[in-house]
Design a protein around this motif. Sequence first.
Motif, PDB file in Angstrom:
ATOM      1  N   GLY A 151       0.797  -1.235   0.000  1.00 41.39           N
ATOM      2  CA  GLY A 151       0.000   0.000   0.000  1.00 41.39           C
ATOM      3  C   GLY A 151       0.820   1.270   0.000  1.00 41.39           C
ATOM      4  O   GLY A 151       0.259   2.358   0.083  1.00 41.39           O
ATOM      5  N   PRO A 199      -3.623   9.549 -18.730  1.00 37.64           N
ATOM      6  CA  PRO A 199      -2.269   9.042 -18.959  1.00 37.64           C
ATOM      7  C   PRO A 199      -1.912   8.919 -20.437  1.00 37.64           C
ATOM      8  O   PRO A 199      -0.764   9.110 -20.814  1.00 37.64           O
ATOM      9  CB  PRO A 199      -2.278   7.679 -18.267  1.00 37.64           C
ATOM     10  N   GLU A 200      -2.922   8.645 -21.273  1.00 35.49           N
ATOM     11  CA  GLU A 200      -2.625   8.431 -22.691  1.00 35.49           C
ATOM     12  C   GLU A 200      -1.994   9.683 -23.303  1.00 35.49           C
ATOM     13  O   GLU A 200      -1.135   9.603 -24.170  1.00 35.49           O
ATOM     14  CB  GLU A 200      -3.894   8.055 -23.469  1.00 35.49           C
ATOM     15  N   LYS A 225     -12.456   4.156  -3.273  1.00 33.04           N
ATOM     16  CA  LYS A 225     -11.536   3.065  -3.602  1.00 33.04           C
ATOM     17  C   LYS A 225     -11.492   2.049  -2.462  1.00 33.04           C
ATOM     18  O   LYS A 225     -11.517   0.834  -2.700  1.00 33.04           O
ATOM     19  CB  LYS A 225     -10.135   3.598  -3.890  1.00 33.04           C
ATOM     20  N   PHE A 246      -8.449  -4.068 -11.172  1.00 31.54           N
ATOM     21  CA  PHE A 246      -8.023  -2.705 -10.842  1.00 31.54           C
ATOM     22  C   PHE A 246      -8.743  -1.650 -11.689  1.00 31.54           C
ATOM     23  O   PHE A 246      -9.180  -0.619 -11.182  1.00 31.54           O
ATOM     24  CB  PHE A 246      -6.506  -2.598 -11.009  1.00 31.54           C
ATOM     25  N   GLN A 247      -8.856  -1.924 -12.987  1.00 31.96           N
ATOM     26  CA  GLN A 247      -9.525  -0.957 -13.878  1.00 31.96           C
ATOM     27  C   GLN A 247     -10.948  -0.678 -13.407  1.00 31.96           C
ATOM     28  O   GLN A 247     -11.394   0.466 -13.400  1.00 31.96           O
ATOM     29  CB  GLN A 247      -9.610  -1.534 -15.303  1.00 31.96           C
ATOM     30  N   THR A 274     -12.570  -1.799  -2.824  1.00 32.95           N
ATOM     31  CA  THR A 274     -11.550  -2.828  -2.624  1.00 32.95           C
ATOM     32  C   THR A 274     -11.878  -3.711  -1.427  1.00 32.95           C
ATOM     33  O   THR A 274     -11.967  -4.928  -1.544  1.00 32.95           O
ATOM     34  CB  THR A 274     -10.164  -2.177  -2.379  1.00 32.95           C
ATOM     35  N   ALA A 275     -12.074  -3.077  -0.257  1.00 31.17           N
ATOM     36  CA  ALA A 275     -12.164  -3.859   0.978  1.00 31.17           C
ATOM     37  C   ALA A 275     -13.574  -4.389   1.246  1.00 31.17           C
ATOM     38  O   ALA A 275     -13.726  -5.409   1.902  1.00 31.17           O
ATOM     39  CB  ALA A 275     -11.684  -3.020   2.161  1.00 31.17           C
ATOM     40  N   ARG A 314      -3.105  -7.058   2.049  1.00 23.80           N
ATOM     41  CA  ARG A 314      -4.462  -6.775   2.559  1.00 23.80           C
ATOM     42  C   ARG A 314      -4.706  -7.495   3.868  1.00 23.80           C
ATOM     43  O   ARG A 314      -4.415  -8.678   4.011  1.00 23.80           O
ATOM     44  CB  ARG A 314      -5.506  -7.181   1.528  1.00 23.80           C
ATOM     45  N   ASP A 347     -14.870  -5.944  -2.689  1.00 28.54           N
ATOM     46  CA  ASP A 347     -13.888  -6.966  -3.064  1.00 28.54           C
ATOM     47  C   ASP A 347     -13.782  -7.150  -4.573  1.00 28.54           C
ATOM     48  O   ASP A 347     -13.673  -8.274  -5.072  1.00 28.54           O
ATOM     49  CB  ASP A 347     -14.296  -8.303  -2.397  1.00 28.54           C
ATOM     50  N   ALA A 384      -1.590   1.033 -22.150  1.00 30.11           N
ATOM     51  CA  ALA A 384      -1.856   2.422 -22.526  1.00 30.11           C
ATOM     52  C   ALA A 384      -1.436   3.362 -21.390  1.00 30.11           C
ATOM     53  O   ALA A 384      -1.027   4.490 -21.616  1.00 30.11           O
ATOM     54  CB  ALA A 384      -3.335   2.599 -22.849  1.00 30.11           C
ATOM     55  N   PHE A 419      -2.212  11.798 -14.342  1.00 28.60           N
ATOM     56  CA  PHE A 419      -2.874  10.688 -13.651  1.00 28.60           C
ATOM     57  C   PHE A 419      -4.223  10.394 -14.296  1.00 28.60           C
ATOM     58  O   PHE A 419      -4.546   9.243 -14.571  1.00 28.60           O
ATOM     59  CB  PHE A 419      -3.055  11.049 -12.172  1.00 28.60           C
ATOM     60  N   TYR A 451      -0.231   6.036  -6.598  1.00 31.14           N
ATOM     61  CA  TYR A 451      -1.521   5.352  -6.679  1.00 31.14           C
ATOM     62  C   TYR A 451      -2.077   5.194  -8.080  1.00 31.14           C
ATOM     63  O   TYR A 451      -3.230   4.842  -8.252  1.00 31.14           O
ATOM     64  CB  TYR A 451      -2.534   6.074  -5.795  1.00 31.14           C
ATOM     65  N   MET A 452      -1.265   5.431  -9.075  1.00 25.02           N
ATOM     66  CA  MET A 452      -1.820   5.333 -10.422  1.00 25.02           C
ATOM     67  C   MET A 452      -2.062   3.874 -10.824  1.00 25.02           C
ATOM     68  O   MET A 452      -3.032   3.564 -11.511  1.00 25.02           O
ATOM     69  CB  MET A 452      -0.871   5.984 -11.409  1.00 25.02           C
ATOM     70  N   ASN A 464     -11.662   7.631 -10.717  1.00 25.25           N
ATOM     71  CA  ASN A 464     -10.979   8.578 -11.601  1.00 25.25           C
ATOM     72  C   ASN A 464     -11.818   9.811 -11.911  1.00 25.25           C
ATOM     73  O   ASN A 464     -11.272  10.905 -12.082  1.00 25.25           O
ATOM     74  CB  ASN A 464     -10.551   7.880 -12.894  1.00 25.25           C
ATOM     75  N   GLY A 480      -3.480   2.866   1.403  1.00 24.95           N
ATOM     76  CA  GLY A 480      -3.319   2.577  -0.017  1.00 24.95           C
ATOM     77  C   GLY A 480      -4.361   3.255  -0.889  1.00 24.95           C
ATOM     78  O   GLY A 480      -4.593   2.834  -2.011  1.00 24.95           O
ATOM     79  N   THR A 481      -5.005   4.309  -0.363  1.00 25.76           N
ATOM     80  CA  THR A 481      -5.974   5.046  -1.187  1.00 25.76           C
ATOM     81  C   THR A 481      -5.596   6.528  -1.185  1.00 25.76           C
ATOM     82  O   THR A 481      -4.653   6.934  -0.512  1.00 25.76           O
ATOM     83  CB  THR A 481      -7.404   4.945  -0.611  1.00 25.76           C
ATOM     84  N   PRO A 507     -12.014  -7.518  -7.880  1.00 21.77           N
ATOM     85  CA  PRO A 507     -10.629  -7.934  -8.107  1.00 21.77           C
ATOM     86  C   PRO A 507      -9.905  -7.082  -9.161  1.00 21.77           C
ATOM     87  O   PRO A 507      -8.705  -6.877  -9.072  1.00 21.77           O
ATOM     88  CB  PRO A 507     -10.761  -9.380  -8.589  1.00 21.77           C
TER      89      PRO A 507
END
Lengths: 134, 436
Positions: A57, B33-34, B385, B397-398, B389-390, A118, B393, A89, B30, A61-62, B405, B319-320, B395
């Motif tokens: 963690g 990114p492209e 986030k 990331f996107q 996540t918690a 976690r 759950d 990308a 961020f 964070y990207m 975002n 982690g957020t 899985p």
Amino acid sequence: MIVRIWIGFVIVFFAYSLLIYFQADDGNLEGKPDAVVLDGWHTWQSKNCQACHQLYGLGGYMGPDLTNIASAPGKGQVYMDVFIRKGTAKMPDFHLNDSEISHLVRFLVWVDKSGKSRVPGGAVNWSGSYSLDH
Amino acid sequence: MSPFLKLYFRFALLLLLVTLVFGVLAAWAFVMPELFSRYFPFYQLRPFHVSAAIFWIITGASAGILYYKREVLSHHPLKTKYKQVFIILWILSILAIFFCYSFRIFGGREYWEFPSVLSIPLLICWLAFMASYFLPVRSPIHPIPQYVWMWSTGIFFFLLTFIEQNLWNIPWFRESYVRELTIQWKANGAMVGAWNQMIYGTSLYIMVKISGDESMAHSRKSYMFYFIGFANLMLNWGHHIYNVPSAGWVRNVSYIVSMTEWVVFISIMRDFRKRVDEYKKALNFVSYRFVVASEFWVMANLLLALLMSIPAVNRYTHGTHITVAHAMGTTIGINTMILLGSLGYILNVDKYTGGVRNLINKGYNIGQYSLVVFWVALIVAGLLKGYRTAVLDIPDFQTIMQPVNSILTVAAVAGIGVAIGFGLIVFSYFKVLNDR
Ligand code: HEM
């Protein structure tokens, strides 16, 4: 009076530091890193992977946390290899050679063995703290 | 003001400007990114931003102390050579760091992303700074004012934590990943405590000087707070690594020590009304206004930090972007605010009316309101986030990041406001510096 308390604090600082250096890691499940792991670790730093990724963690964070990607269901070493080799990308292709990539993967496998990033809900106890099993 | 010190103030303000510009660029890299990834990828913009931010804070704090200590500490001719060595070498080292980033040469450690050989000149600089601070003092004034304690503690512990931050170069420290990570965050956490000592000391100094009430620097209550801060500097850093499987007592010591800050929080809440009244009275005093504003941000960020320091809550927030909200809420809302107040006090900006004054006021207002939106957006992004996540759950990331975002886009827009607001203040200060 204040001088004495101050000196006392500084002594506590040094004592606690020594305790941390020698006792903070009571598991060491990952074992000592070999030369390959250390080389992968070096690449991890020189390419600044942590600017976008986290381990435990901690980091930017990207991108996703990579602590346990080596043992994640459906992921693992080949999966990592593809990502690092090609980029996406959002993630740049770093044009790494084969040995750099395989050493990076070995580094992440090593990190994965040290524990889980976690914390499972069941680990939280009455005081609001956790107990993590090693 | 000596030409060296003037140069040093200019350099500090320049670092703040770099922080703002690269912060905005990094935020847009961020969310899009492209667009950026080829020429200005996030992993290159972020080190520029974060290093500039950290060096702005340390440079701004040491600049103030170099100036104030002449009034407080030494009754002997200054050892100016040390000061000059410090200033010149410090500026050159930081330029070398940015040079490395331009060519994507990294050392890749969190917050200290430059090659670690550059830590050597930085260490020499700090020793020179310490020499110029401590050596001219023959007999300390009696009783020692609290701000002198705070400056000295901060300066000394910055040295210790800076060395600790570089211990990983000795192979033994890398034999265990958990050991290495624990010590890394011990050093990072305590170092933030060290620069806070320097900066809170400065804020106390300004309040004493403006109010003329020297007793503020000797009260029992403020000493209690000083020692609570000191204990937290030494022991609370474990809240950064609650999820790391180090020995259980590391976690519990930090949890317990972190919770002592509730005393500080409650005391600030109790004085809240008094502060609001003072704030109204102080509206015409630029430097004081910055310092009082920083106290509101102390309150908001302390509440957030206290909650995050409860492991059961940290499980969701770690982690957020809540961490980012905490980091920037404190470095902008508290540290930058006090440092701008301190510089404003030194430059005597209150003497100015008309253009410069209006610009500062405008920048102040734009900066404050944008910062509120920025801070809240980062917290909301982090909560979302953490929840996805918690709790859910998810899985992938996107999928987790998709709604997050959009909220970060709001933060990126508000960030432009923060940059414009603080940018106007920096610009005004540059003008005042040129006038002198
Ligand atoms: C005085 C002004 C500022 C200071 C002192 C400052 C300080 C910091 C610090 C200490 C971090 C590291 C946070 C962490 O990783 O936990 C950070 C990260 C960041 N800041 Fe700032 N900041 C400032 C202004 C801005 C502005 C105006 C923006 C524009 C939106 C911005 C955008 C960012 C971004 C995108 C990151 C990276 C977050 C990530 O890793 O995902 N900052 N800043």
